[in-house]
Design a protein around this motif. Structure first.
Motif, PDB file in Angstrom:
ATOM      1  N   ARG A  88     -19.380  -1.544   8.252  1.00  0.00           N
ATOM      2  CA  ARG A  88     -20.169  -2.332   8.646  1.00  0.00           C
ATOM      3  C   ARG A  88     -21.038  -1.191   8.272  1.00  0.00           C
ATOM      4  NH1 ARG A  88     -17.275  -4.628  12.729  1.00  0.00           N
ATOM      5  NH2 ARG A  88     -18.694  -2.284  14.015  1.00  0.00           N
ATOM      6  N   SER A  89     -20.599   0.559   8.509  1.00  0.00           N
ATOM      7  CA  SER A  89     -21.744   0.923   8.422  1.00  0.00           C
ATOM      8  C   SER A  89     -21.865   1.129   6.545  1.00  0.00           C
ATOM      9  CB  SER A  89     -20.998   2.878   8.858  1.00  0.00           C
ATOM     10  OG  SER A  89     -21.842   3.714   9.006  1.00  0.00           O
ATOM     11  N   LEU A  90     -21.007   1.273   6.180  1.00  0.00           N
ATOM     12  CA  LEU A  90     -21.619   1.114   4.281  1.00  0.00           C
ATOM     13  C   LEU A  90     -22.463  -0.238   3.879  1.00  0.00           C
ATOM     14  CD1 LEU A  90     -17.422   1.623   2.771  1.00  0.00           C
ATOM     15  CD2 LEU A  90     -19.355   2.922   2.897  1.00  0.00           C
ATOM     16  N   PHE A  91     -22.128  -0.367   4.323  1.00  0.00           N
ATOM     17  CA  PHE A  91     -23.227  -1.863   4.114  1.00  0.00           C
ATOM     18  C   PHE A  91     -24.513  -1.954   4.999  1.00  0.00           C
ATOM     19  CE2 PHE A  91     -19.541  -4.555   3.221  1.00  0.00           C
ATOM     20  CZ  PHE A  91     -20.249  -4.732   1.977  1.00  0.00           C
ATOM     21  N   GLY A 149     -15.143  12.444  13.507  1.00  0.00           N
ATOM     22  CA  GLY A 149     -14.474  11.737  12.637  1.00  0.00           C
ATOM     23  C   GLY A 149     -15.582  12.006  10.599  1.00  0.00           C
ATOM     24  N   PHE A 150     -16.650  13.117  10.983  1.00  0.00           N
ATOM     25  CA  PHE A 150     -16.923  13.076   9.510  1.00  0.00           C
ATOM     26  C   PHE A 150     -15.622  13.849   9.105  1.00  0.00           C
ATOM     27  CE2 PHE A 150     -19.658  16.209   6.863  1.00  0.00           C
ATOM     28  CZ  PHE A 150     -20.124  14.790   6.082  1.00  0.00           C
ATOM     29  N   PHE A 151     -15.397  15.226   9.920  1.00  0.00           N
ATOM     30  CA  PHE A 151     -14.563  16.277   9.608  1.00  0.00           C
ATOM     31  C   PHE A 151     -13.495  16.363   9.557  1.00  0.00           C
ATOM     32  CE2 PHE A 151     -18.785  18.879   9.722  1.00  0.00           C
ATOM     33  CZ  PHE A 151     -19.293  18.938   8.485  1.00  0.00           C
ATOM     34  N   GLY A 192     -17.558   8.868  10.046  1.00  0.00           N
ATOM     35  CA  GLY A 192     -18.741   9.189  11.138  1.00  0.00           C
ATOM     36  C   GLY A 192     -18.927   8.372  12.633  1.00  0.00           C
ATOM     37  N   MET A 193     -19.860   7.277  12.195  1.00  0.00           N
ATOM     38  CA  MET A 193     -19.959   6.344  12.544  1.00  0.00           C
ATOM     39  C   MET A 193     -18.716   5.423  13.123  1.00  0.00           C
ATOM     40  SD  MET A 193     -23.997   5.780  12.846  1.00  0.00           S
ATOM     41  CE  MET A 193     -23.221   4.078  13.605  1.00  0.00           C
ATOM     42  N   GLN A 194     -17.813   4.960  12.528  1.00  0.00           N
ATOM     43  CA  GLN A 194     -16.568   4.897  13.107  1.00  0.00           C
ATOM     44  C   GLN A 194     -15.948   5.333  14.722  1.00  0.00           C
ATOM     45  OE1 GLN A 194     -13.313   2.647  10.479  1.00  0.00           O
ATOM     46  NE2 GLN A 194     -12.344   4.070  11.653  1.00  0.00           N
ATOM     47  N   TYR A 217     -19.796   9.350  -1.451  1.00  0.00           N
ATOM     48  CA  TYR A 217     -19.120  10.056  -0.671  1.00  0.00           C
ATOM     49  C   TYR A 217     -19.467  10.218   0.528  1.00  0.00           C
ATOM     50  CZ  TYR A 217     -15.496  13.930   0.341  1.00  0.00           C
ATOM     51  OH  TYR A 217     -14.978  14.413   1.565  1.00  0.00           O
ATOM     52  N   ALA A 218     -21.332  10.641   0.514  1.00  0.00           N
ATOM     53  CA  ALA A 218     -21.916  10.469   1.601  1.00  0.00           C
ATOM     54  C   ALA A 218     -21.821   9.578   2.245  1.00  0.00           C
ATOM     55  CB  ALA A 218     -23.162  11.130   1.435  1.00  0.00           C
ATOM     56  N   LYS A 219     -22.423   8.024   1.769  1.00  0.00           N
ATOM     57  CA  LYS A 219     -22.046   7.220   2.296  1.00  0.00           C
ATOM     58  C   LYS A 219     -20.710   7.311   2.307  1.00  0.00           C
ATOM     59  CE  LYS A 219     -24.328   3.563   1.782  1.00  0.00           C
ATOM     60  NZ  LYS A 219     -25.306   2.867   2.606  1.00  0.00           N
ATOM     61  N   SER A 220     -19.890   7.521   2.281  1.00  0.00           N
ATOM     62  CA  SER A 220     -18.121   6.973   3.105  1.00  0.00           C
ATOM     63  C   SER A 220     -18.266   8.305   4.447  1.00  0.00           C
ATOM     64  CB  SER A 220     -17.300   6.625   1.881  1.00  0.00           C
ATOM     65  OG  SER A 220     -17.123   6.529   1.143  1.00  0.00           O
ATOM     66  N   LEU A 221     -18.415   8.969   3.782  1.00  0.00           N
ATOM     67  CA  LEU A 221     -18.215   9.995   5.388  1.00  0.00           C
ATOM     68  C   LEU A 221     -19.288   9.918   6.163  1.00  0.00           C
ATOM     69  CD1 LEU A 221     -18.632  13.092   3.083  1.00  0.00           C
ATOM     70  CD2 LEU A 221     -16.516  12.760   4.698  1.00  0.00           C
TER      71      LEU A 221
END
Length: 253
Positions: free
Chosen positions: A17-20, A77-79, A246-248, A238-242
């Protein structure tokens, strides 16, 4: 604990969901570009490349969480997520030699720690200033609004002008990378802004919360774009995926 672990290492609905739903722009707040972190990483104020991934969610999705807990969960989640996993392995092996995070004018706090394992990243509190993650990411600065400050902001409308002022209405944490003595340096700023409810029925729902991942990079030694500017498409993905990882971790806690 198991649920928190899965929220970082297994792709879930919140990730996709965050990706979109997240937005990517080539701009960051003026507050970041005039911050202490910016001056540490880019003391000569050379040209920078910058971008931001952001997503606005209903406040009910983070109900009960303080700003620091939101920042900490996103950080975990990010790191500590599956997207960053391969990079963390490489940095643990080679980061100290080839991409150390250090700035001439920066002095870490006395309680700073070194983190080499994803499981050691706390998900309810931020690490002390000066802490080093995977040899290559330095927690340079942080500011988490207190509960009293948050309640005050929630009771008032935050205008677009105030939002543009950056941290005045936000909590944030800065993770610097690279060195001012090398040809590559920059920062990831994770920022939380609580938006007051509008008068259109949103008030009963508690308003919204905006999460931003601001980023800048530069060549501290020469006043020209860094080598990273040649890889814009890869950086976007990569930025969108990271950000989504994090949002997940935040939403699937």
């Amino acid at each position: 604990m198991v649920k928190g672990f899965l929220s970082r290492v297994v792709p879930q609905g919140a990730f996709f969901r965050s990706l979109f739903q997240s937005a990517f722009t080539f701009s960051v707040s003026e507050d970041l570009l005039t911050s202490a972190t910016f001056n540490f990483a880019n003391p000569r104020h050379h040209v920078v490349g910058a971008d931001c991934v952001s997503q606005t969610i209903p406040a009910r999705e983070v109900k009960g969480l303080s700003d620091e807990e939101i920042l900490a969960l996103f950080t975990s989640g990010f790191f500590g997520g599956f997207v960053f996993r391969a990079e963390s392995w490489v940095l643990n092996l080679l980061g100290a030699r080839y991409l150390p995070a250090r700035y001439t004018a920066f002095r870490p706090g006395p309680d700073a720690v070194i983190v080499r394992r994803a499981s050691a990243i706390p998900n309810r509190s931020l690490l002390p200033v000066g802490s080093l993650l995977f040899n290559s990411f330095l927690l340079v600065d942080k500011h988490a609004k207190t509960e009293a400050e948050t309640e005050t902001l929630s009771s008032e409308k935050i205008s677009s002008k105030t939002l543009a002022a950056g941290s005045e209405a936000s909590s944030y944490v800065d993770y610097g990378f690279g060195s001012d003595e090398a040809r590559f340096a920059g920062c990831h700023r994770i920022k939380v802004t609580r938006l007051a409810p509008a008068d259109n029925g949103e008030r009963a729902d508690g308003g919204q919360v905006r999460i931003d991942l601001e980023h800048f990079r530069c060549n501290p030694q020469e006043n020209k774009p860094s080598w990273a500017e040649k890889h814009q498409t890869l950086h976007y993905v990569y930025a969108k995926s990271l950000f989504a990882n994090g949002m997940q971790a935040l939403l699937a806690r």
